[in-house]
Design an enzyme around this catalytic site. Sequence first.
Site, PDB file in Angstrom:
ATOM      1  N   CYS A  11       1.100  -1.143   0.019  1.00 43.52           N
ATOM      2  CA  CYS A  11       0.273  -0.005  -0.053  1.00 43.52           C
ATOM      3  C   CYS A  11       0.833   1.146  -0.015  1.00 43.52           C
ATOM      4  CB  CYS A  11      -1.005  -0.040   1.214  1.00 43.52           C
ATOM      5  SG  CYS A  11      -2.300   1.062   0.836  1.00 43.52           S
ATOM      6  N   HIS A  18      -3.698  -5.888   0.949  1.00 46.11           N
ATOM      7  CA  HIS A  18      -3.023  -5.748   2.108  1.00 46.11           C
ATOM      8  C   HIS A  18      -2.914  -7.389   2.580  1.00 46.11           C
ATOM      9  CE1 HIS A  18      -2.581  -1.629   3.771  1.00 46.11           C
ATOM     10  NE2 HIS A  18      -3.503  -1.429   2.679  1.00 46.11           N
ATOM     11  N   GLU A  31      -1.217  -8.828   4.777  1.00 48.85           N
ATOM     12  CA  GLU A  31      -0.961  -9.020   6.327  1.00 48.85           C
ATOM     13  C   GLU A  31      -2.121  -8.726   7.204  1.00 48.85           C
ATOM     14  OE1 GLU A  31      -0.402  -6.184   4.523  1.00 48.85           O
ATOM     15  OE2 GLU A  31      -0.956  -4.400   5.846  1.00 48.85           O
TER      16      GLU A  31
END
Lengths: 222, 88
Positions: A85, A193, A195
Amino acid sequence: MRAAVISFPGSNCDFDMLYALQDFGVDAEIISAKQNSLTGFDAIFLPGGFSYGDYLRTGAIARFSPIMSAVTQAANAGKLIVGVCNGFQILTEAGLLPGQLLPNATPGFICDEVALHVANGETAFSSAYDVDETILIPIAHAEGNYFADETTLNKLEKNGQIVFRYVNNPNGSAHDIAGIMNEQGNVFGMMPHPERAVDAVLGNIDGQNFFKSILSGILTKV
Amino acid sequence: MYLAKIYVTYKPSILDPQGEVIKAALKRMDYVGIEQVAQGKYFEVKLNAKDVDAATAEVESFTDALLINQNTETYRFDLSLVPDEVDV
């Protein structure tokens, strides 16, 4: 494996990234962007957020923070550099990845979970995925519209540098690009994302293989 | 001291979604003559330099390095001599 997660003023996904890495047993720590050394780290993660308030352009100010010379040095030394990002935006501004992230084609912040196509399953960031697999990964950005000139896009296509593509392009990105790597294959950036998709308790584990890919690559090398 | 007024815009080939949204709004407001709207950025930078050539070189250097992204943006600037600021 030792990993650094860079915390810029305004980063807000640094602890998400740290949590995900530690979940995979990685010896990870937060490193301030004010530091100027990254000696001893095998992989460096630039997390999401709004570094320096996204002032001027996303990533434009962050690329001049003290830590970035060390990031460039590590990139040139062949260490793995991962930008997610805002981290992706910083890597393009720093010239470590080609192109630029422009405001979304339809202006505004998009917060969603989108389908990605694994365009190249033979990279340090995607090897644990099946070729042509479709995965679901969260996105949260207002400037995710990947732009590069035709020559650059052709080169990315030809070299297999496009790692992930959007199945339904949410932001106007050229060639549906969601994630790319450099020609050497050690610097990578993506807008979604992974994560945020590693823990079953949150209902999505499609990001797990992203971290498994990075880990298996580094462990093989060592 | 010099004052640089720097105007940054997208290159003509780059989609300017904010400009497009503003144009659509202007049309809805019955400004029927509107052909094109480009949204850019404007900077005023005061700098010390020994002459106008040095100031020009400095402005070009820092604008290329930081104020614009050369992938998508371009700029022009006006330079004028202004009185030095006096510390009170």
